[in-house]
Scaffold this motif. Structure first.
Motif, PDB file in Angstrom:
ATOM      1  N   GLN A 275      16.035  24.848   2.033  1.00  0.00           N
ATOM      2  CA  GLN A 275      16.114  25.063   3.654  1.00  0.00           C
ATOM      3  C   GLN A 275      15.253  26.163   4.024  1.00  0.00           C
ATOM      4  O   GLN A 275      14.417  26.092   5.278  1.00  0.00           O
ATOM      5  CB  GLN A 275      17.812  25.712   4.284  1.00  0.00           C
ATOM      6  CG  GLN A 275      18.765  24.482   3.880  1.00  0.00           C
ATOM      7  CD  GLN A 275      19.982  25.099   3.481  1.00  0.00           C
ATOM      8  OE1 GLN A 275      20.540  26.349   3.702  1.00  0.00           O
ATOM      9  NE2 GLN A 275      21.105  24.135   3.374  1.00  0.00           N
ATOM     10  N   ASN A 276      14.967  27.221   3.331  1.00  0.00           N
ATOM     11  CA  ASN A 276      14.053  28.200   3.636  1.00  0.00           C
ATOM     12  C   ASN A 276      12.653  27.759   3.756  1.00  0.00           C
ATOM     13  O   ASN A 276      11.716  28.256   4.594  1.00  0.00           O
ATOM     14  CB  ASN A 276      14.123  29.536   2.846  1.00  0.00           C
ATOM     15  CG  ASN A 276      15.287  30.624   3.113  1.00  0.00           C
ATOM     16  OD1 ASN A 276      14.675  31.412   3.754  1.00  0.00           O
ATOM     17  ND2 ASN A 276      16.521  30.064   2.575  1.00  0.00           N
ATOM     18  N   SER A 277      12.342  26.843   2.816  1.00  0.00           N
ATOM     19  CA  SER A 277      10.866  26.125   2.903  1.00  0.00           C
ATOM     20  C   SER A 277      10.906  25.491   4.343  1.00  0.00           C
ATOM     21  O   SER A 277       9.587  25.050   4.574  1.00  0.00           O
ATOM     22  CB  SER A 277      10.765  25.213   1.592  1.00  0.00           C
ATOM     23  OG  SER A 277      11.780  24.067   2.066  1.00  0.00           O
ATOM     24  N   ASN A 278      11.737  24.911   4.701  1.00  0.00           N
ATOM     25  CA  ASN A 278      11.667  24.507   5.937  1.00  0.00           C
ATOM     26  C   ASN A 278      12.034  25.462   7.454  1.00  0.00           C
ATOM     27  O   ASN A 278      12.291  24.947   8.477  1.00  0.00           O
ATOM     28  CB  ASN A 278      12.367  23.126   6.281  1.00  0.00           C
ATOM     29  CG  ASN A 278      12.420  22.126   5.462  1.00  0.00           C
ATOM     30  OD1 ASN A 278      11.231  21.792   5.363  1.00  0.00           O
ATOM     31  ND2 ASN A 278      13.488  21.424   4.578  1.00  0.00           N
ATOM     32  N   GLY A 279      11.917  26.628   7.161  1.00  0.00           N
ATOM     33  CA  GLY A 279      12.017  27.649   8.184  1.00  0.00           C
ATOM     34  C   GLY A 279      13.246  27.954   8.579  1.00  0.00           C
ATOM     35  O   GLY A 279      13.280  28.632   9.617  1.00  0.00           O
ATOM     36  N   VAL A 280      14.411  27.799   7.805  1.00  0.00           N
ATOM     37  CA  VAL A 280      15.778  28.001   8.259  1.00  0.00           C
ATOM     38  C   VAL A 280      16.085  29.375   7.463  1.00  0.00           C
ATOM     39  O   VAL A 280      16.057  29.561   6.165  1.00  0.00           O
ATOM     40  CB  VAL A 280      16.824  26.820   7.890  1.00  0.00           C
ATOM     41  CG1 VAL A 280      18.075  27.200   8.437  1.00  0.00           C
ATOM     42  CG2 VAL A 280      16.245  25.628   8.499  1.00  0.00           C
TER      43      VAL A 280
ATOM     44  N   ASP B 127       6.384  22.053  -7.899  1.00  0.00           N
ATOM     45  CA  ASP B 127       5.655  21.232  -9.087  1.00  0.00           C
ATOM     46  C   ASP B 127       6.046  19.791  -8.732  1.00  0.00           C
ATOM     47  O   ASP B 127       5.192  18.826  -8.779  1.00  0.00           O
ATOM     48  CB  ASP B 127       5.985  21.443 -10.368  1.00  0.00           C
ATOM     49  CG  ASP B 127       5.225  22.804 -10.897  1.00  0.00           C
ATOM     50  OD1 ASP B 127       4.452  23.272 -10.129  1.00  0.00           O
ATOM     51  OD2 ASP B 127       5.964  23.492 -11.943  1.00  0.00           O
ATOM     52  N   GLU B 128       7.326  19.365  -8.285  1.00  0.00           N
ATOM     53  CA  GLU B 128       7.720  18.273  -7.949  1.00  0.00           C
ATOM     54  C   GLU B 128       7.481  17.612  -6.677  1.00  0.00           C
ATOM     55  O   GLU B 128       7.746  16.487  -6.221  1.00  0.00           O
ATOM     56  CB  GLU B 128       9.362  18.073  -8.095  1.00  0.00           C
ATOM     57  CG  GLU B 128       9.567  18.245  -9.646  1.00  0.00           C
ATOM     58  CD  GLU B 128       9.258  17.189 -10.688  1.00  0.00           C
ATOM     59  OE1 GLU B 128       9.733  15.798 -10.213  1.00  0.00           O
ATOM     60  OE2 GLU B 128       8.938  17.011 -11.645  1.00  0.00           O
ATOM     61  N   GLY B 129       6.610  18.559  -5.642  1.00  0.00           N
ATOM     62  CA  GLY B 129       6.155  18.129  -4.525  1.00  0.00           C
ATOM     63  C   GLY B 129       7.447  18.263  -3.458  1.00  0.00           C
ATOM     64  O   GLY B 129       7.391  17.696  -2.431  1.00  0.00           O
ATOM     65  N   LYS B 130       8.620  18.875  -3.755  1.00  0.00           N
ATOM     66  CA  LYS B 130       9.699  19.158  -3.011  1.00  0.00           C
ATOM     67  C   LYS B 130       9.570  20.024  -1.711  1.00  0.00           C
ATOM     68  O   LYS B 130      10.162  19.729  -0.626  1.00  0.00           O
ATOM     69  CB  LYS B 130      11.083  19.350  -3.693  1.00  0.00           C
ATOM     70  CG  LYS B 130      11.382  18.316  -4.698  1.00  0.00           C
ATOM     71  CD  LYS B 130      12.073  17.338  -3.903  1.00  0.00           C
ATOM     72  CE  LYS B 130      12.748  16.144  -4.869  1.00  0.00           C
ATOM     73  NZ  LYS B 130      13.311  14.899  -4.403  1.00  0.00           N
ATOM     74  N   ILE B 131       8.672  21.174  -1.898  1.00  0.00           N
ATOM     75  CA  ILE B 131       8.452  21.975  -1.056  1.00  0.00           C
ATOM     76  C   ILE B 131       6.645  22.221  -1.067  1.00  0.00           C
ATOM     77  O   ILE B 131       6.287  22.162  -2.193  1.00  0.00           O
ATOM     78  CB  ILE B 131       9.170  23.195  -1.375  1.00  0.00           C
ATOM     79  CG1 ILE B 131       8.991  24.115  -2.648  1.00  0.00           C
ATOM     80  CG2 ILE B 131      10.821  23.081  -1.088  1.00  0.00           C
ATOM     81  CD1 ILE B 131       9.591  25.315  -2.586  1.00  0.00           C
ATOM     82  N   GLU B 132       6.254  22.946  -0.170  1.00  0.00           N
ATOM     83  CA  GLU B 132       4.890  23.412   0.035  1.00  0.00           C
ATOM     84  C   GLU B 132       4.647  24.346  -0.868  1.00  0.00           C
ATOM     85  O   GLU B 132       5.436  25.434  -1.232  1.00  0.00           O
ATOM     86  CB  GLU B 132       4.390  23.642   1.306  1.00  0.00           C
ATOM     87  CG  GLU B 132       4.494  22.370   2.237  1.00  0.00           C
ATOM     88  CD  GLU B 132       3.968  23.004   3.485  1.00  0.00           C
ATOM     89  OE1 GLU B 132       3.406  23.890   3.567  1.00  0.00           O
ATOM     90  OE2 GLU B 132       4.183  22.023   4.501  1.00  0.00           O
ATOM     91  N   LYS B 133       3.574  24.574  -1.706  1.00  0.00           N
ATOM     92  CA  LYS B 133       3.216  25.663  -2.278  1.00  0.00           C
ATOM     93  C   LYS B 133       3.127  26.998  -1.713  1.00  0.00           C
ATOM     94  O   LYS B 133       2.678  26.896  -0.654  1.00  0.00           O
ATOM     95  CB  LYS B 133       1.621  25.500  -3.122  1.00  0.00           C
ATOM     96  CG  LYS B 133       1.747  24.461  -4.194  1.00  0.00           C
ATOM     97  CD  LYS B 133       2.066  24.720  -5.449  1.00  0.00           C
ATOM     98  CE  LYS B 133       1.839  23.583  -6.496  1.00  0.00           C
ATOM     99  NZ  LYS B 133       2.358  24.175  -7.757  1.00  0.00           N
ATOM    100  N   GLU B 134       3.805  27.950  -2.164  1.00  0.00           N
ATOM    101  CA  GLU B 134       3.781  29.362  -1.632  1.00  0.00           C
ATOM    102  C   GLU B 134       4.457  29.337  -0.294  1.00  0.00           C
ATOM    103  O   GLU B 134       4.313  30.433   0.499  1.00  0.00           O
ATOM    104  CB  GLU B 134       2.259  30.081  -1.546  1.00  0.00           C
ATOM    105  CG  GLU B 134       1.567  29.979  -2.750  1.00  0.00           C
ATOM    106  CD  GLU B 134       0.058  30.671  -2.616  1.00  0.00           C
ATOM    107  OE1 GLU B 134      -0.262  30.940  -1.525  1.00  0.00           O
ATOM    108  OE2 GLU B 134      -0.554  30.708  -3.542  1.00  0.00           O
ATOM    109  N   ARG B 135       5.378  28.382  -0.218  1.00  0.00           N
ATOM    110  CA  ARG B 135       6.137  28.326   1.207  1.00  0.00           C
ATOM    111  C   ARG B 135       7.091  29.530   1.055  1.00  0.00           C
ATOM    112  O   ARG B 135       7.366  30.079   2.107  1.00  0.00           O
ATOM    113  CB  ARG B 135       6.577  27.094   1.395  1.00  0.00           C
ATOM    114  CG  ARG B 135       7.586  26.749   2.692  1.00  0.00           C
ATOM    115  CD  ARG B 135       6.716  26.856   3.757  1.00  0.00           C
ATOM    116  NE  ARG B 135       7.201  26.985   5.018  1.00  0.00           N
ATOM    117  CZ  ARG B 135       6.859  26.666   6.284  1.00  0.00           C
ATOM    118  NH1 ARG B 135       5.793  27.073   6.486  1.00  0.00           N
ATOM    119  NH2 ARG B 135       7.610  26.420   7.275  1.00  0.00           N
ATOM    120  N   ILE B 136       7.443  29.835  -0.450  1.00  0.00           N
ATOM    121  CA  ILE B 136       8.780  30.925  -0.516  1.00  0.00           C
ATOM    122  C   ILE B 136       8.111  32.029  -0.919  1.00  0.00           C
ATOM    123  O   ILE B 136       7.442  32.058  -1.890  1.00  0.00           O
ATOM    124  CB  ILE B 136       9.843  30.382  -1.387  1.00  0.00           C
ATOM    125  CG1 ILE B 136      10.528  29.035  -1.118  1.00  0.00           C
ATOM    126  CG2 ILE B 136      10.861  31.609  -1.471  1.00  0.00           C
ATOM    127  CD1 ILE B 136      11.201  29.212   0.311  1.00  0.00           C
TER     128      ILE B 136
END
Length: 368
Positions: free
Chosen positions: A104-109, A342-351
């Motif tokens: 959720q946080n990787s998507n800005g929530v 690593d699995e491509g679920k979220i962008e690198k350094e998004r968190i």
């Protein structure tokens, strides 16, 4: 006649003043105690039908939330649906895990795991021993006394098989962590994304070969003769952090209410630990109401065995805040972020700010 009217009027006026005074005293008492129903602060909770988070019903029935001036309005929903309600602003709290928060946080929530309920060590790879002549992790470990090699040999047997799990919850990151530790590649397994509720029927029907799920589903297939190939206790940092998530904005706008909620939750979990014979029947009864059968004996077999519950601030400080604790929060959250990147679920350094994902730290500071 007048000599009787005047005393009567004075008496009546005195009675009115007395009643009014009593009313004001009662009202003041209610305001002071904060225990009357109309004085409670309402918090809406999206609750999923799992025995661990259903521990909250014990606190409600024992009055621990009312003692803190809180009335919980519970909305029954599945795990994913609860997260949707939280993100959509329909509830203040929802059942969630570390993986949900990271996604959720990787998507800005701005969600955060504010209220810890349990640390989940109950994920296991369940399989049909009549269909596959596989050796378990324990058998390999007994042969070679090397945990890493035992894990590799165990998981290697299942290459090319269909592994059913919910990719949005912690069982997914636990499985990937095992594969990484053993030097294996997730691409060699056919991962089938399914809801928790659909996993047992899929395994029993043979449409998947392995199931990784929550404890009710694990116990259900175990009763049918299915066995554990390996479970996540073999790799401690796969133990996930779960509880009730909230929006950071809401927590910051309601600091006093937020800390009272944590106090009530700790009271509840402490009571259950000290009084299981009184508490487990409450959980079992509420589980039955939503169509899930689990016995008091089954609860006893998983409570602080497959799932571990923070019974107070001391537990939290020693086991979660302490880098040497069994459930050190930073190791777990960083592991989830790394795996999802690593699995491509979220962008690198998004968190970037791990601590913002685990608001309990701030709430504990406020309580102390």
């Amino acid at each position: 006649m007048k000599q009787y009217i005047r005393p009567f009027i004075l008496c009546l006026a005195g009675l009115v003043l007395f009643v009014a005074g009593c009313s004001e005293t009662e009202k003041a008492s209610r305001n002071t105690n904060g225990n009357e129903k109309d004085e409670l602060e309402t918090v809406h909770l999206a609750l999923s039908p799992f025995q661990d988070v259903y521990s909250i019903h014990v606190g409600v029935e024992k009055g621990f939330f009312e003692e803190e001036g809180i009335e919980l309005k519970i909305q029954e929903t599945d795990w994913a649906g609860g997260n949707d309600l939280l993100v959509g602003g329909k509830v203040e709290l929802a059942t969630a895990g570390d993986s949900d928060i990271v996604l959720q946080n990787s998507n800005g929530v701005d969600t955060t795991l504010a209220y810890p309920i349990f640390y989940f060590a109950g994920a296991a790879l369940m399989f049909d021993p009549n269909k596959y002549d596989w050796k378990t992790y324990d058998e390999f470990l007994e042969e070679n006394n090397d945990d890493k090699e035992a894990m590799r040999l165990t998981l290697e047997q299942a290459k090319g098989k269909k592994v059913g799990l919910n990719t949005s919850v912690s069982e997914y990151t636990s499985f990937i962590s095992m594969l990484n530790y053993a030097g294996l590649d997730s691409k060699d397994y056919e991962i089938v994304d399914m809801s928790q509720e659909d996993l047992p029927p899929a395994l029993l029907s043979g449409s998947i070969d392995i199931m990784i799920s929550g404890i009710p589903q694990r116990l259900a297939v175990k009763k049918e003769g299915y066995e554990e190939l390996i479970d996540q206790t073999t790799l401690p940092y796969t133990i996930s952090h779960n509880g009730f998530a909230a929006r950071r904005e809401w927590l910051e706008e309601n600091p006093e209410l937020s800390t009272k909620l944590l106090k009530a939750i700790f009271k509840t979990l402490h009571y259950i630990e000290e009084n299981p014979d009184d508490s487990f029947p409450i959980i079992v009864e509420h589980m039955k109401k939503v169509g899930t059968e689990i016995s008091e004996e089954q609860l006893e077999s998983v409570w602080n065995q497959m799932e571990f519950f923070p019974s107070g601030i001391e537990f939290y400080k020693n086991e979660v805040l302490n880098p040497d604790g069994s459930f050190y929060w930073q190791d777990r959250f960083q592991a989830v972020v790394d795996i999802m990147e690593d699995e491509g679920k979220i962008e690198k350094e998004r968190i970037e700010d791990l601590e913002s994902l685990h608001y309990t730290i701030k709430l504990v500071e406020e309580i102390e």
